[in-house]
Design a protein around this motif. Structure first.
Motif, PDB file in Angstrom:
ATOM      1  N   VAL A 116       5.231  -7.555  10.466  1.00 24.97           N
ATOM      2  CA  VAL A 116       5.754  -8.425  11.529  1.00 24.97           C
ATOM      3  C   VAL A 116       4.656  -8.965  12.445  1.00 24.97           C
ATOM      4  CG1 VAL A 116       8.158  -7.720  11.744  1.00 24.97           C
ATOM      5  CG2 VAL A 116       6.395  -6.384  12.908  1.00 24.97           C
ATOM      6  N   VAL A 171       0.644 -10.883  12.665  1.00 25.34           N
ATOM      7  CA  VAL A 171       0.272 -12.279  12.406  1.00 25.34           C
ATOM      8  C   VAL A 171      -0.662 -12.441  11.201  1.00 25.34           C
ATOM      9  CG1 VAL A 171       0.589 -13.065  14.783  1.00 25.34           C
ATOM     10  CG2 VAL A 171      -1.598 -12.064  14.108  1.00 25.34           C
ATOM     11  N   LEU A 228      10.554  -3.524  12.881  1.00 29.63           N
ATOM     12  CA  LEU A 228       9.625  -2.743  13.684  1.00 29.63           C
ATOM     13  C   LEU A 228       8.212  -2.833  13.109  1.00 29.63           C
ATOM     14  CD1 LEU A 228      11.829   0.485  14.087  1.00 29.63           C
ATOM     15  CD2 LEU A 228      12.126  -1.757  15.137  1.00 29.63           C
ATOM     16  N   GLY A 281       4.668  -1.755  11.527  1.00 29.46           N
ATOM     17  CA  GLY A 281       4.451  -0.730  10.501  1.00 29.46           C
ATOM     18  C   GLY A 281       3.733   0.509  10.996  1.00 29.46           C
ATOM     19  N   SER A 288       5.986   6.965   5.450  1.00 27.06           N
ATOM     20  CA  SER A 288       6.532   7.964   6.388  1.00 27.06           C
ATOM     21  C   SER A 288       7.590   7.338   7.305  1.00 27.06           C
ATOM     22  CB  SER A 288       5.415   8.610   7.221  1.00 27.06           C
ATOM     23  OG  SER A 288       4.623   7.624   7.840  1.00 27.06           O
ATOM     24  N   ASN A 289       7.542   6.020   7.505  1.00 27.22           N
ATOM     25  CA  ASN A 289       8.531   5.391   8.398  1.00 27.22           C
ATOM     26  C   ASN A 289       9.950   5.489   7.834  1.00 27.22           C
ATOM     27  OD1 ASN A 289       6.551   4.596  10.175  1.00 27.22           O
ATOM     28  ND2 ASN A 289       6.316   2.548   9.295  1.00 27.22           N
ATOM     29  N   GLU A 298       0.818  -1.216   0.000  1.00 27.61           N
ATOM     30  CA  GLU A 298       0.000   0.000   0.000  1.00 27.61           C
ATOM     31  C   GLU A 298       0.852   1.266   0.000  1.00 27.61           C
ATOM     32  OE1 GLU A 298       0.914  -1.686   2.529  1.00 27.61           O
ATOM     33  OE2 GLU A 298       0.689  -0.715   4.471  1.00 27.61           O
TER      34      GLU A 298
HETATM   35  N1  LIG Z   1      -4.368 -10.659  14.972  1.00 35.46           N
HETATM   36  C1  LIG Z   1      -3.556  -9.668  15.363  1.00 35.46           C
HETATM   37  N2  LIG Z   1      -3.430  -8.588  14.580  1.00 35.46           N
HETATM   38  C2  LIG Z   1      -2.615  -7.581  14.953  1.00 35.46           C
HETATM   39  C3  LIG Z   1      -1.893  -7.665  16.159  1.00 35.46           C
HETATM   40  C4  LIG Z   1      -2.029  -8.834  16.950  1.00 35.46           C
HETATM   41  O1  LIG Z   1      -1.403  -8.995  18.011  1.00 35.46           O
HETATM   42  N3  LIG Z   1      -2.861  -9.818  16.511  1.00 35.46           N
HETATM   43  N4  LIG Z   1      -1.082  -6.641  16.531  1.00 35.46           N
HETATM   44  C5  LIG Z   1      -1.412  -5.325  16.022  1.00 35.46           C
HETATM   45  C6  LIG Z   1      -0.350  -4.392  16.328  1.00 35.46           C
HETATM   46  S1  LIG Z   1      -0.120  -4.003  17.936  1.00 35.46           S
HETATM   47  C7  LIG Z   1       0.366  -3.767  15.382  1.00 35.46           C
HETATM   48  S2  LIG Z   1       1.464  -2.530  15.781  1.00 35.46           S
HETATM   49  C8  LIG Z   1       0.216  -4.107  13.965  1.00 35.46           C
HETATM   50  C9  LIG Z   1       1.616  -4.225  13.334  1.00 35.46           C
HETATM   51  O2  LIG Z   1       1.491  -4.867  12.158  1.00 35.46           O
HETATM   52  P1  LIG Z   1       2.636  -4.922  11.090  1.00 35.46           P
HETATM   53  O3  LIG Z   1       3.976  -4.687  11.647  1.00 35.46           O
HETATM   54  O4  LIG Z   1       2.446  -6.203  10.380  1.00 35.46           O
HETATM   55  O5  LIG Z   1       2.359  -3.624  10.240  1.00 35.46           O
HETATM   56  P2  LIG Z   1       1.506  -3.453   8.926  1.00 35.46           P
HETATM   57  O6  LIG Z   1       0.250  -4.237   9.018  1.00 35.46           O
HETATM   58  O7  LIG Z   1       2.409  -3.709   7.788  1.00 35.46           O
HETATM   59  O8  LIG Z   1       1.185  -1.905   9.064  1.00 35.46           O
HETATM   60  C10 LIG Z   1       0.378  -1.391  10.112  1.00 35.46           C
HETATM   61  C11 LIG Z   1      -0.193  -0.026   9.682  1.00 35.46           C
HETATM   62  O9  LIG Z   1       0.842   0.905   9.471  1.00 35.46           O
HETATM   63  C12 LIG Z   1       0.847   1.360   8.127  1.00 35.46           C
HETATM   64  N5  LIG Z   1       2.241   1.448   7.649  1.00 35.46           N
HETATM   65  C13 LIG Z   1       3.051   0.393   7.445  1.00 35.46           C
HETATM   66  N6  LIG Z   1       4.243   0.813   6.993  1.00 35.46           N
HETATM   67  C14 LIG Z   1       4.174   2.160   6.903  1.00 35.46           C
HETATM   68  C15 LIG Z   1       5.100   3.174   6.473  1.00 35.46           C
HETATM   69  N7  LIG Z   1       6.353   2.846   6.055  1.00 35.46           N
HETATM   70  N8  LIG Z   1       4.702   4.464   6.504  1.00 35.46           N
HETATM   71  C16 LIG Z   1       3.446   4.780   6.915  1.00 35.46           C
HETATM   72  N9  LIG Z   1       2.528   3.865   7.353  1.00 35.46           N
HETATM   73  C17 LIG Z   1       2.884   2.587   7.325  1.00 35.46           C
HETATM   74  C18 LIG Z   1       0.105   0.313   7.344  1.00 35.46           C
HETATM   75  O10 LIG Z   1      -0.444   0.802   6.161  1.00 35.46           O
HETATM   76  C19 LIG Z   1      -0.951  -0.133   8.340  1.00 35.46           C
HETATM   77  O11 LIG Z   1      -2.031   0.778   8.356  1.00 35.46           O
HETATM   78  O12 LIG Z   1      -0.476  -5.322  13.816  1.00 35.46           O
HETATM   79  C20 LIG Z   1      -1.716  -5.318  14.533  1.00 35.46           C
HETATM   80  N10 LIG Z   1      -2.492  -6.464  14.159  1.00 35.46           N
END
Ligand SMILES: Nc1nc2c(c(=O)[nH]1)N[C@H]1C(S)=C(S)[C@@H](COP(=O)(O)OP(=O)(O)OC[C@H]3O[C@@H](n4cnc5c(N)ncnc54)[C@H](O)[C@@H]3O)O[C@H]1N2
Ligand code: MOO
Length: 214
Positions: A95, A97, A150, A152, A44-45, A27
């Motif tokens: 990172v 699930v 880290l 997202g 932005s990250n 995305e």
């Molecule tokens: N079933 C579960 N789902 C989730 C859990 C859980 O324990 N069980 N944990 C939640 C938590 S806490 C977090 S934090 C997120 C982290 O998920 P990811 O590391 O896999 O991140 P993404 O899904 O890839 O992204 C999350 C969010 O951030 C936006 N994003 C990603 N990269 C960037 C970037 N470089 N710049 C700006 N924004 C970014 C992305 O579009 C998503 O909206 O998982 C939860 N789910």
């Protein structure tokens, strides 16, 4: 100034630690992209991490954005490892699930040892730390490259960077721990107008919400 005043003209210094930054997510658009398609968001990250690393005196290079595809991820990492240029990698996203959260799988395909995945604090819950072997690297006697992966969510990226990544990079650089700044809250009562910081603790997680310190 101190060296000059003592007549010392050469001193040994550490080479700046070179850190590679990779954002994951189909995305994501580059923050420089002029188009603004619906369903896409700007990375932005990546720019944040590069700027923060440079501000701290590290060399930051970008590996760009990778789509949600573990093969593409592995390919980019393999090529970057083969250059022997990077002492550490920071990735963001993928990172948790979900089906598309492929970072752990990709690293395991690169023979990584996962040292930890998840800490009981939110934000930063799904953070992952791994060591990836690299025969090709030319970084002295080190056999492994650390990967700090880290979550997202940009706020989780910032929190993980500040509270986990910086101290680790300082350790790699033989720098002392940063001294924490202690602040006192007027009240920890979430309903109190004197503070809008809210602490919450679930059975297995310590949770911090956004807020301001009055
Ligand atoms: N079933 C579960 N789902 C989730 C859990 C859980 O324990 N069980 N944990 C939640 C938590 S806490 C977090 S934090 C997120 C982290 O998920 P990811 O590391 O896999 O991140 P993404 O899904 O890839 O992204 C999350 C969010 O951030 C936006 N994003 C990603 N990269 C960037 C970037 N470089 N710049 C700006 N924004 C970014 C992305 O579009 C998503 O909206 O998982 C939860 N789910
Ligand atoms: O722990 Mo996630 O890191 O809530 O944002």
């Amino acid at each position: 100034m101190a060296s000059a005043s003592l007549g010392i003209s050469t001193i040994s210094v550490y080479r700046r630690l070179r850190v590679a930054v990779l954002s994951t997510g189909s995305e994501l658009l580059s923050y420089k992209a002029s188009r603004d398609e619906s369903g896409h968001i700007r990375d932005s990250n990546g720019p944040y991490l590069r700027a923060a690393l440079r501000q701290l005196g590290f060399d930051a290079t970008t590996l760009g954005i990778v789509e949600d595809d573990h093969r593409e991820f592995e390919e980019i990492i393999r090529k970057a490892l083969a250059t022997g240029r990077h002492y550490a990698f920071i990735t963001t996203g993928a990172v948790s699930v979900g089906k598309l959260d492929f970072v752990e799988e990709g690293l395991l395909n690169l023979d990584a040892t996962i040292r930890f995945h998840r800490v009981a604090v939110r934000p930063k819950y799904p953070v992952l730390f791994a060591l990836v072997p690299s025969d090709e690297r030319k970084l002295g006697s080190e056999q492994h490259v650390p990967f700090l992966c880290l979550p997202g969510n940009p706020m989780a990226t910032v929190v993980c960077f500040h509270f986990l990544t910086i101290s680790y990079l300082r350790f790699l650089h033989d720098q002392r721990e940063e001294a924490p700044i202690h602040a006192q809250l007027n009240s920890t009562d979430p309903a109190s107008p004197s503070t809008s910081i809210i602490f919450r603790k679930t059975d297995h997680l310590r949770v911090f919400w956004h807020g301001t310190l009055n």
